[in-house]
Enzyme design. Sequence first.
Site, PDB file in Angstrom:
ATOM      1  N   HIS A  97     -10.366  88.226 -27.344  1.00 46.73           N
ATOM      2  CA  HIS A  97     -11.234  87.304 -26.607  1.00 46.73           C
ATOM      3  C   HIS A  97     -12.525  88.031 -26.269  1.00 46.73           C
ATOM      4  CE1 HIS A  97      -7.062  86.064 -25.842  1.00 46.73           C
ATOM      5  NE2 HIS A  97      -7.519  84.823 -25.797  1.00 46.73           N
ATOM      6  N   SER A 215     -11.529  80.863 -25.549  1.00 51.70           N
ATOM      7  CA  SER A 215     -11.215  81.298 -26.917  1.00 51.70           C
ATOM      8  C   SER A 215     -11.816  80.284 -27.896  1.00 51.70           C
ATOM      9  CB  SER A 215      -9.692  81.401 -27.097  1.00 51.70           C
ATOM     10  OG  SER A 215      -9.080  80.135 -26.979  1.00 51.70           O
TER      11      SER A 215
END
Length: 275
Positions: A97, A215
Amino acid sequence: MTRQQPLDDPDVSPFDVARAAAERIATVTGVERHDIAITLGSGWASAINLLGEVTHEIPARELPGFHVPSVPGHSPTIRSVRSSSGSHLLVLGARSHLYEGRGVRSVAHGARVSAACGARVFVMTNASGAIRPEWGPGTAVLINDHINFTGVSPLEGATFIDMKDAYSTRLRTIAKTVDATLEEGVYFGLRGPQYETPAEIRAARVLGADLVGMSTVIETISARESGLEVLGLALITNRAAGVSDDVLTHDAVLAAGRQAEPRMASLLARIVEHL
Ligand code: 8IG
């Protein structure tokens, strides 16, 4: 400190690193091409048990370009799965991420490796916050578009790619044949790791967003660059800031994910069977 990684070197092409990882995957699994790649986000991990037979499991750290994730709830392996219909699935448990600070190439790596492994379809699952008040925890949502509010892109140089139909209409139609009640919405992608202020969520709603998370958007852009068709499935684990009075904690998000997990696993397995 993280070790120096090949993806950190600006003189190394991230596609070469992806190709090296894909070659290693092909060697270890004996599978020359994987058909479908699947990223399991939090709340989706147990889907692995329904997708088929896990034939190989490779620790992410043994593959070029992958890092061991730092967030609880993410499992750092790459698995090769043989589905009941005989398809080869590449299941990515290792995901970066932006908020982990390893750079945008690290976030894009899974999609690039998937394409290098021969996949045509990239299925992404995630846990998200609901901007729409009617979506409670446990709601499954098909992502039909996104707003990239991270401020960055995985594309390097003058790489102008089309982002219409980034979340394939064809794949969403297939998903809806499996579950016609699936909701659809626009994903608002942020860097995090802080959750939003209520004002930020009001702004996101005005901009046309239905759900929010940290994300997916970078991975989708990379997947499209590499020619993959994308299916995005979100599990709502919380209402976004100000949408309800609840305090947002990572533990509560994980708990909601665990509760919905069996249902999401079955949904995902049935959709993948039809792809
Ligand atoms: I789960 O409410 C999950 N991930 N940015 N906001 C953001 N990310 C999230 C949220 C949320 N819930």
